[in-house]
Design an enzyme around this catalytic site. Structure first.
Site: not given
Length: 310
Positions: A12, A140, A246, A248-252, A291
């Protein structure tokens, strides 16, 4: 079977926008606080599913409201959630994320239920891994579980893709089980000892990965693009320039999109271009999974970009 299995974390994400990252002892006034679904494993599973891949997800969440909410969300995205297990003693993992006005992020995480994704849990889902075309892993969840999943995949002839994030040292035994590795510059430097700043240094780092037994290497290099190296080609493939809100999730998103395109039968250069397009769109929106674009959005975006030279 052209199915992707993703094993990894569910978090979260508690996100706060700030003018800049706080310095030690500094209190900043932020805005736009949100709690949104995240976690590298979950982000990559959602990205691959939204972008066209049949996806199964192996993960562990808390038996709490946010965990149930996210599991329902995964199912709505078309993900097989039969291996998303509930933990009745630990809460769903959390991440505290600052997003600066420049669109960069600073993240702290607490594993919680992710830390209970043990090798025994992985072993329970051996059949799922065995029946997949590709297994996608990140870092992770416990390293011994990542190793167990990679070991099972190799034993059954399932392709192993490792996104070695967050950056941490890895054993040669684990790296020897990997078919494709997708580090960023920081992760590549930690694992190879080569500071990656340009195409020449990326080539040197890729050569060291190859010496470890990894056939395919893709080093993501931010605005420079991605350096790709395998037995057939070595090249830096540029991405697309967009205004970042943002990251945050670009690589993912890149990882999920790349594998979705590959599983759909795309040629290598087209798969990378598709992944670049998906990642570019993701940084124009706020949040992690919120995103991640759809396949239709990526296809439409690519139609507005110049066609690559052949």
């Amino acid at each position: 079977m052209n199915r992707l299995v993703v094993m990894g974390s569910v978090n979260a994400d508690h996100v706060l926008r700030v003018p800049h990252f706080p310095r030690p002892g500094e209190t900043l006034t932020g805005h736009s606080y949100q709690v949104v679904p995240g976690g590298k494993g979950a982000n990559q599973a959602v990205a691959a599913a939204r972008l066209g891949a049949p996806v199964s997800f192996i993960a562990r969440i808390g038996d709490d409201a946010i965990g149930h909410q996210m599991k329902t969300g995964f199912a709505k995205d078309g993900i097989d959630v039969s291996a998303v297990e509930l933990d009745d003693t630990l809460p769903t993992g959390i991440a505290i994320i600052y997003v600066s006005d420049e669109g960069e992020n600073s993240i702290g995480i607490s594993a919680e239920a992710n830390g209970a994704l043990s090798p025994a849990v992985v072993k329970r889902h051996e059949t799922m891994i065995a029946n997949a075309h590709t297994l996608l892993l990140q870092l992770e969840v416990p390293l011994e579980s990542v190793f167990e999943a990679a070991r099972l995949a190799r034993a059954h002839g399932t392709r192993v893709v490792l996104n070695p994030a967050p950056a941490r040292p890895l054993s040669s035994d684990l790296l020897a089980l990997v078919d494709l590795i997708t580090p960023n510059q920081t992760e590549a430097e930690l694992l190879t000892g080569v500071k990656v700043t340009d195409e020449a240094s990326a080539r040197e780092a890729a050569a060291r990965f190859h010496q470890m037994g990894i056939a395919d290497v893709m080093i993501t290099m931010g605005s420079q693009g991605v350096y790709c190296s395998n037995g057939q080609q070595q090249q830096l493939i540029p991405g697309f320039r967009v205004k970042a809100v943002d990251t945050t999730a670009a690589g993912d998103t890149f990882n999920g999109a790349l594998l979705a395109a590959e599983l759909a039968g795309a040629e290598f250069s087209d798969a990378v271009r598709f992944a670049h397009g998906a990642a570019a769109l993701s940084v124009t929106k706020f949040g992690a999974q919120s995103s991640i674009p759809s396949k239709a959005e990526v296809d439409a975006f690519l139609l507005t970009q110049a066609a690559p030279e052949r």
